[in-house]
Structures are given as C-alpha cells and as structure tokens.
Design an enzyme around this catalytic site. Structure first.
Site, PDB file in Angstrom:
ATOM      1  CG  HIS A 128     -31.731 -19.144  57.868  1.00  0.00           C
ATOM      2  ND1 HIS A 128     -32.162 -20.447  57.766  1.00  0.00           N
ATOM      3  CD2 HIS A 128     -30.585 -19.070  57.136  1.00  0.00           C
ATOM      4  CE1 HIS A 128     -31.304 -21.147  57.028  1.00  0.00           C
ATOM      5  NE2 HIS A 128     -30.340 -20.318  56.633  1.00  0.00           N
ATOM      6  CE  LYS A 168     -28.560  17.562  60.782  1.00  0.00           C
ATOM      7  NZ  LYS A 168     -27.612  18.070  59.798  1.00  0.00           N
ATOM      8  CD  GLU A 207     -28.715  12.172  54.664  1.00  0.00           C
ATOM      9  OE1 GLU A 207     -28.842  11.516  55.707  1.00  0.00           O
ATOM     10  OE2 GLU A 207     -27.751  12.912  54.436  1.00  0.00           O
TER      11      GLU A 207
END
Ligand code: PA5
Length: 427
Positions: A282, A393, A261
């Site tokens: 793995h 938003k 961010e």
C-alpha cells in the site's frame, strides 16, 4: 529449510545465466584465497568457540537483568536483528544514534544498577559510540557492569578497558563490522538475551557448506550473486528486499547496510531498498509494478508463523475470509503480489524459510555475507572497506573541534555557507 525459488527471477538474463558460472568460480576462488591468506575472516566465524562469550554472559547475568548495547552500524545491527527477530528483546536496548530522545528514554527506562552496558566498536573511536558511552557512563555504578568489545590490540576502547580493568571480548581484525554478526560483536548480546548462539553458528555452518559447492544450481550464495550481478549489468540498479514477516524487518536493515556499504564504491553498486509485506503493498508496490524497470525484488516468506489467529465470520461479503487465518491472508497476499510483479516483467526471487529460528537466521547471515563478497569481486571492488564513510567522519571531527582536524572545520564551514547561500525561510 531455506529455499530459493528463482524461476521467476531470471527474466531477460536467462542467456547470460548459462555463461556466468566461470566468473562465479573465479570470484569464489579469490574468496578462498583471501580466507587462506587471513585477509578475510568472516568465513571462519561459524566455527568459532562460544565458550568465552557464554562464560562472560553467565558472569554478567549473575547480577544484571538488562542489556544496553552501545554501538552503531555493523557493531549493532546484527545483534539487534537476531535478538528482536527471535523474540528476545524484553530488557534489550540499543543506543546507536546520538539522538538524545533515544538515549535519554533508555536511561529513564532502565534500572542502572541491574544493567549490563556493552560498548561495541571495532575501531574504538566511532563518534556516536564514544559520545553515547560518555553520556551514559556517569550512571554506571561499577566497572563490573561493563563489557567492551573491540579490536584485540588497537584503539581507544582497548586501552581504556586495559587501564580500567574492564571485561572485554575481541573483534577479529580481519572482519569488518558489517560481516561481524557471528563474532562476539553479535554473539555476546545474543547470548546475554537468551538466543542459542550455538544454534546460530550451527545454521551458519550448514549454509556455508552449501555456499562452498562449486555449482551454480546448488549454491545459494552463487544464485543470489549471479541474479543481482546480471540484472545490475542490465540496468537494475535497485535491489528490494520485502519479507512477508514483520520479524524479518531488522534482517532487512542488516542486509541493507551489508549491501550498501560493501558494494557502493567507485561509482558502482546497487541501491538496497527495504519493504515489508503486506504494508508496503500500500506504499511502494505501485512503483515496483508500474514504474521504471530498474529493480530486482526478493520476497521472503516464513512458512510456519509462530502465532496465528483465525478470522471470525463478519458478513456475507467477506465470507471467503471466514475460517481462514491471518497467516493464510498474508500468504495469499504474497502470492498475489509476486504474481503481479512477474506479470509486469519484474524479476522476483523468493526466499522461503520453514520457520524463523536461530538456525535459519544463522544460515541467512552467512549466505548473504558470501553473496555480498562474491558480488563485490565480480564488480571489481573491495567489498570489505568503506572509504566513502570516512570524509563525513573527518568533517564531523572538525565541526566538533577535535584536535588535528582544524582544516576540516574550516572546510565544513565553507560548505555550510555554500549550502545556505540559496535558502527559503518559511514561517
Ligand atoms: O561495517 C562497518 O565497518 C561499519 O558499519 C562499522 O561497523 C560502523 O561504522 C561502526 O564502526 P566501529 O565498529 O568501528 O565503531
């Protein structure tokens, strides 16, 4: 003790490394100027007074035993990281996502009468946080159980607290959420759950002293910044952080948000990737060793694991393991993995902690905050804003029918139509 081993991290940026110090010094000076001007506040937090926080904890602890933290992103990740990685998570619940499975599960688990509900939002208006608060507040028996941590003057939560006589703590206005772990945002939940917040700040203070040394080889933030910056210029667009300690898993989540961010803007940035040793050996290591050479990797190790267990003999085939402990196997795996990465030409930085406690965590927080800020300055972007979060938003407000966002609702509908115009329906 926190140690950075970067001898295997320089790779093909060794030459530039010799010349980067002046750029770092300029970025460092800018950081100090911005601090002096009061524009950025995170560097002041290690010197904060914890009295208010501790007094409020004492008050709430006298009639509650569990904590529900309602907040998201920078308003939850730091506290969650500290509380969980320091082994204090019994009776601690985070409501960040607006996933009903999570919220309802917490509500079914807690005793609402004995719970302290802490709503944390700097803006005081984040949809997820307000929505979770709205979902939860009918079960809150008394306003004494509530704490609101928000901007000292502005926003819905501040006026709500004022109008309803709710206890509050401030989020310093010049500290963005993801840099706020050492403010009441992180300190109140930590202190409530039994983390020694003075020790966290003590660790941060000690590390900050090192981050102020204007010499590349002696400054941990400068080293981290320089490595990531130079490798980024050389096409390493991905930064992996892989602790060989499950307890550091949430630290990586905290760092991932900070890195993404703060630095991902104006077409620039470095994608942070979370991995855990040995599990991701793995899963992801094949790619790191053998895929595109576009990564710088930080491995983290904790020398002194809190618990350990010896391996009992099982068969001749595995006699080399008998008598060793799990932590020895973990350490050998980290060494083996680091060795293979280095052999494959991948830059590997190793962060070693003697143990994982309050002081070490406080140091890590401030070192990575400084490194992120410096890297932002070197990249020529503002590491403290997040313009790319806003449009999503606004569209969400429109979709949910918020007043004043009617155009956004229409726009969201048009985009949804475009997305579904080609579609495969299955089963
Ligand atoms: O770092 C940031 O600024 C963000 O991640 C915020 O912390 C997050 O969006 C939550 O915002 P607020 O604290 O205003 O609810």
């Amino acid at each position: 003790m926190v140690e950075l081993d970067y001898g295997c991290a320089l790779g093909d940026v060794r030459e530039q490394w010799e010349r980067i110090e002046n750029d770092l010094r300029r970025a460092h000076e800018r950081l100090l100027e911005d601090k002096e001007a009061g524009v950025i506040g995170f560097l002041d937090l290690p010197f904060g007074n914890t009295k208010n926080v501790k007094e409020l904890v004492q008050k709430k602890r006298s009639f509650t035993d569990e904590l529900v933290l309602i907040g998201i992103g920078g308003s939850s990740l730091g506290a969650e990281c500290a509380v969980c990685s320091l082994g204090k998570a019994q009776g601690f619940y985070v409501m960040d996502n607006v996933d009903p499975d999570k919220t309802v599960k917490v509500l079914k688990t807690i005793d609402p009468e004995r719970t302290c509900f802490t709503v944390i939002s700097k803006s005081g208006s984040t949809t997820e946080t307000i929505a979770n608060f709205m979902a939860v507040h009918p079960v809150i028996k008394s306003k004494e159980q509530l704490v609101i941590i928000t901007d000292p003057e502005r926003g819905f939560l501040r006026s709500y607290a004022q109008n309803n006589g709710i206890d509050t703590l401030p989020v310093p206005p010049n500290v963005p959420g993801r840099f706020s772990v050492l403010s009441p945002v992180g300190l109140f939940p930590m202190a409530y759950m039994g983390v020694d917040v003075d020790k966290v700040l003590e660790g941060a203070k000690k590390a900050l002293e090192l981050c102020m040394i204007e010499k590349l080889e002696d400054n941990p933030a400068w080293i981290i910044t320089a490595l990531h910056y130079l490798h980024l210029l050389n096409g390493k667009n991905i930064a992996v952080m892989m602790p060989y300690a499950e307890r550091l898993s949430l630290f990586v989540s905290w760092w991932r948000q900070l890195w993404a961010e703060s630095l991902g803007k104006e077409g620039k940035g470095q994608t942070p990737v979370k991995a855990i040793g040995t599990v991701d050996q793995h899963s992801q290591i094949q790619l790191y060793n053998d895929g595109p050479k576009d990564k710088i990797i930080t491995l983290m190790v904790v020398e002194d694991m809190e618990d350990d267990i010896a391996l009992a003999p099982l068969s001749e085939e595995f006699s080399h393991l008998a008598g060793k402990t799990l932590s020895q196997v973990l350490k050998a795996s980290y060494q083996g993995t680091a060795g293979a990465l280095v052999k494959n030409g991948v830059p590997v930085l190793v962060v070693k902690l003697s143990r994982l406690d309050e002081e070490h965590l406080g140091s890590l927080f401030i070192i990575y905050e400084c490194a992120t800020a410096l890297l932002g300055y070197l990249l020529g972007i503002n590491p403290f804003d997040q313009p790319g979060v806003e449009e999503g938003k606004r569209l969400t407000h429109g979709i949910l029918g918020r007043k004043g966002y009617e155009e956004k609702a229409q726009e969201a509908m048009d985009i949804a139509k475009r997305c579904t115009s080609s579609s495969l329906r299955m089963l």
